[in-house]
Design an enzyme around this catalytic site. Structure first.
Site, PDB file in Angstrom:
ATOM      1  N   GLU A 180       0.724  -1.592   0.513  1.00 35.80           N
ATOM      2  CA  GLU A 180       0.048   0.244  -0.283  1.00 35.80           C
ATOM      3  C   GLU A 180       0.850   1.282  -0.003  1.00 35.80           C
ATOM      4  OE1 GLU A 180      -3.753   0.315   1.040  1.00 35.80           O
ATOM      5  OE2 GLU A 180      -3.119   1.437   2.986  1.00 35.80           O
ATOM      6  N   LYS A 182       0.893   4.792   1.283  1.00 39.24           N
ATOM      7  CA  LYS A 182      -0.244   4.943   2.019  1.00 39.24           C
ATOM      8  C   LYS A 182       0.685   6.438   2.825  1.00 39.24           C
ATOM      9  CE  LYS A 182      -2.311   3.589   6.231  1.00 39.24           C
ATOM     10  NZ  LYS A 182      -2.809   1.946   7.243  1.00 39.24           N
ATOM     11  N   LYS A 243      -7.832   2.773  -3.510  1.00 38.02           N
ATOM     12  CA  LYS A 243      -8.360   1.919  -2.182  1.00 38.02           C
ATOM     13  C   LYS A 243      -8.454   3.526  -1.606  1.00 38.02           C
ATOM     14  CE  LYS A 243      -8.014  -0.477   1.227  1.00 38.02           C
ATOM     15  NZ  LYS A 243      -6.947   0.010   2.589  1.00 38.02           N
ATOM     16  N   GLU A 292     -14.504  -5.479   1.478  1.00 35.78           N
ATOM     17  CA  GLU A 292     -13.982  -5.714   2.353  1.00 35.78           C
ATOM     18  C   GLU A 292     -14.711  -6.156   3.980  1.00 35.78           C
ATOM     19  OE1 GLU A 292     -10.664  -2.660   3.956  1.00 35.78           O
ATOM     20  OE2 GLU A 292     -12.386  -2.334   5.489  1.00 35.78           O
ATOM     21  N   ASN A 314      -9.976  -7.758   7.715  1.00 35.59           N
ATOM     22  CA  ASN A 314      -9.401  -6.138   7.560  1.00 35.59           C
ATOM     23  C   ASN A 314      -9.321  -6.547   9.460  1.00 35.59           C
ATOM     24  OD1 ASN A 314      -8.322  -4.030   8.292  1.00 35.59           O
ATOM     25  ND2 ASN A 314      -9.778  -2.953   7.393  1.00 35.59           N
ATOM     26  N   GLU A 350      -5.890  -8.231   5.898  1.00 33.63           N
ATOM     27  CA  GLU A 350      -5.382  -6.346   5.687  1.00 33.63           C
ATOM     28  C   GLU A 350      -5.391  -5.549   6.452  1.00 33.63           C
ATOM     29  OE1 GLU A 350      -9.149  -5.830   2.518  1.00 33.63           O
ATOM     30  OE2 GLU A 350      -9.019  -4.556   4.295  1.00 33.63           O
ATOM     31  N   SER A 351      -4.466  -5.378   6.762  1.00 34.46           N
ATOM     32  CA  SER A 351      -3.734  -4.472   8.363  1.00 34.46           C
ATOM     33  C   SER A 351      -3.318  -5.056   9.350  1.00 34.46           C
ATOM     34  CB  SER A 351      -5.242  -3.555   9.079  1.00 34.46           C
ATOM     35  OG  SER A 351      -5.421  -3.065   7.734  1.00 34.46           O
TER      36      SER A 351
END
Ligand SMILES: O=C(O)c1ccccc1NCC(=O)[C@H](O)[C@H](O)COP(=O)(O)O
Length: 396
Positions: A180, A182, A243, A292, A314, A350-351
């Protein structure tokens, strides 16, 4: 597109009086329209209401007499209530708009509304979504769907997002990486001051990322569509995920026009029908959809929708910002996991992934891809960051 003037007995503004009333709402046929409610000002050109083309090509007729506008008011309120009911039955807690609407204000003979006064979002996702709603309405004004559709027609062809994930995980025997781009986030603030999106994207590609995720939200993530376009135009071959916080089908066309190959649909903010409808549009315009989910309810809802190929779990709790990677494991256990495997759905963790042990943990849980931002973007050399995250060089 047709233009018409609606004249009624009061005027209502969603923003400042210089811009026309912008009543946008949704029902199953998906139309958007704007109308005015004041005879005195409706004759000014800037106060004309436009009949809007629905995203599926249909349109709504709005007549200009009071009774018909009253009927529209009733319909709007019914639609709003039924949307709230549907959201509730689907367990959706995020409210798409301030519940009572912006409060009314009076100046002389005019009545107008101020945004958000008296309405406080309950968490960051709700706040982001309310802002996004306003932002998208303003963007649509500048670029109506008609011209946007033409831009998507001439955009560079979409690349195979899912193909790239499969090829990478087959090659490395590890989850494919969606890295990502970000700069900042609501939970962590600015992650990297010397942020050059193209350089970071190239570093990710060199390090073995299968695909890239590019944050385009400006207000909360300091991202932009310029970043997405710049990365696309810089010769980066990895397919790109836009995103964004998608609340309107218009954004899908916009993302494609700006070079996206995939988009994120967040089950916490979209009803099942929205997801189905947007997935169809994405298919039509060549965008891959990553849906998601955060919890069991969202996962179960999404598993009932046909045609979903990619689900992201997530690990970030959007109310507390706490990250817990065991969420991925929890949602892939038992019958749910079995159903996912049977349907051949690719799951993305994710994350909150920082170490080789984290990657091994979610791989063991069943993910075939991971989406990682913070732990890579913060490092001086994101290429090396990928090797550190996986515990080995995955670029070969
Ligand atoms: O990252 C946040 O703080 C955040 C807050 C509110 C909504 C979404 C948020 N993040 C979006 C993401 O999904 C992450 O950027 C992505 O999964 C990467 O996470 P990480 O590796 O932890 O940076």
């Amino acid at each position: 597109m047709q233009e018409l003037i609606c004249a009624t007995s009061s005027v209502s503004f969603n923003s400042l009086p210089s811009s026309p009333v912008n009543h946008t709402f949704y029902d199953n046929t998906r139309f958007t329209f704007r109308f005015l409610r004041n005879k005195h000002i409706a004759s000014f050109p800037c106060m004309r209401a436009q009949q809007s083309e629905a995203t599926d090509g249909s349109a709504i007729n709005i007549a200009s007499d009071d009774s018909k506008v009253d009927a529209l008011d009733i319909k709007e309120s019914k639609v709003k209530n039924s949307q709230i009911d549907i959201a509730a039955t689907q367990g959706i807690k995020i409210r798409r708009r301030p519940p009572t609407g912006p409060p009314l204000h009076h100046v002389g003979p005019f009545e107008f509304r101020l945004q958000n006064e008296g309405n406080t979002p309950r968490n960051i996702l709700e706040e982001i979504v309310w802002n996004k709603d306003t932002e998208v309405a303003q963007m649509r004004e500048k670029k109506p769907l008609g011209s946007l559709k033409k831009a998507t027609d001439i955009a560079a062809p979409p690349r195979d997002f899912i193909g790239a994930l499969k090829a990478s995980s087959e090659k490395t025997g590890m989850p494919a990486l969606i890295a990502e781009v970000k700069k900042a986030s609501p939970s962590r603030g600015v992650l990297r001051e010397d942020f050059d999106p193209v350089e970071i994207a190239k570093a990710y590609e060199k390090g073995g990322a299968a695909c890239l995720s590019v944050l385009t939200d400006a207000k909360y993530f300091q991202g932009s569509f310029e970043n997405l376009e710049a990365i696309r135009n810089a010769g980066v071959k990895c397919p790109l995920l836009c995103k964004e916080f998608i609340v309107d089908a218009w954004q899908l066309y916009y993302a494609r026009a700006k070079g996206a190959d995939a988009v994120l649909l967040i089950a916490a903010i979209l009803q099942d029908l929205d997801i189905k409808y947007m997935t169809k549009i994405c298919k039509m315009i060549g965008l891959t959809v990553l849906v998601e989910v955060h919890d069991e309810n969202e996962m179960d809802r999404v598993l009932e929708i046909d045609g979903i190929q990619l689900i992201g779990i997530n690990n970030r709790n959007l109310e507390t910002f706490e990250v817990d990677i065991s969420n991925t494991k929890k949602l892939l256990e038992g019958e749910r996991g079995e159903k996912i495997r049977q349907k051949g759905i690719i799951v993305v963790g994710e994350s909150g992934l920082f170490t080789p042990a984290d990657v091994a943990y979610v791989q063991e849980a069943g993910v075939k891809a991971i989406l990682v931002g913070e732990s890579l973007v913060k490092l001086e050399d994101p290429t090396k960051g990928i090797a550190l995250l996986f515990g080995k060089d995955i670029s070969e």
